[in-house]
Design a protein around this motif. Structure first.
Motif, PDB file in Angstrom:
ATOM      1  N   GLY A   9       0.407  -0.909  -0.028  1.00  0.00           N
ATOM      2  CA  GLY A   9      -0.076  -0.250   0.137  1.00  0.00           C
ATOM      3  C   GLY A   9       0.731   1.069   0.162  1.00  0.00           C
ATOM      4  N   LYS A  10       1.931   1.291   0.106  1.00  0.00           N
ATOM      5  CA  LYS A  10       2.725   2.368  -0.487  1.00  0.00           C
ATOM      6  C   LYS A  10       3.314   2.051  -1.196  1.00  0.00           C
ATOM      7  CE  LYS A  10       3.886   2.453   4.867  1.00  0.00           C
ATOM      8  NZ  LYS A  10       4.871   1.621   5.268  1.00  0.00           N
ATOM      9  N   ASN A  86      -0.639   4.147   1.045  1.00  0.00           N
ATOM     10  CA  ASN A  86      -1.366   4.527   2.072  1.00  0.00           C
ATOM     11  C   ASN A  86      -0.975   5.651   2.172  1.00  0.00           C
ATOM     12  OD1 ASN A  86      -0.884   4.642   4.929  1.00  0.00           O
ATOM     13  ND2 ASN A  86      -1.566   2.293   4.786  1.00  0.00           N
ATOM     14  N   ASN A  92      -6.413   4.923   3.480  1.00  0.00           N
ATOM     15  CA  ASN A  92      -5.914   4.836   2.204  1.00  0.00           C
ATOM     16  C   ASN A  92      -7.000   6.278   0.926  1.00  0.00           C
ATOM     17  OD1 ASN A  92      -4.729   2.358   2.163  1.00  0.00           O
ATOM     18  ND2 ASN A  92      -6.501   0.729   2.296  1.00  0.00           N
TER      19      ASN A  92
END
Length: 94
Positions: A9-10, A86, A92
């Motif tokens: 998520g990065k 994120n 998010n």
């Protein structure tokens, strides 16, 4: 064999694979803008301020944009969850 980025998520800005991280960032921004445009278009359709022809053109343009996004995700080997970065305490993005 090329190492695939982790699905954390990065944005992945690994010096050895900066192209992948950059493409992830650019496609994330494009996807965010696409979703905002789509929401705005739906509000305009629901408000009745567009003619049938304008609604048709708008729908066609949005479909083409979505198809192009899918093509780009395939080219850069990204999934939908890769574009939902994120933002830490903000959660998010998408």
């Amino acid at each position: 064999m090329e190492r695939q980025p982790e699905k954390s998520g990065k944005i992945q800005l690994d010096p050895d694979n900066v192209e992948q991280g950059l493409s992830q960032l650019v496609l994330t921004v494009i996807e965010l803008l696409r979703q905002l445009i789509e929401r705005h278009a739906l509000r305009r359709v629901e408000s009745g301020t567009l003619s049938e022809e304008e609604i048709e053109r708008l729908g066609t343009a949005l479909m083409k944009l979505e198809i192009k996004m899918e093509e780009l995700k395939v080219i850069f080997e990204l999934e939908d969850e890769d574009l939902n970065i994120n933002l830490g305490p903000l959660g998010n993005l998408l």
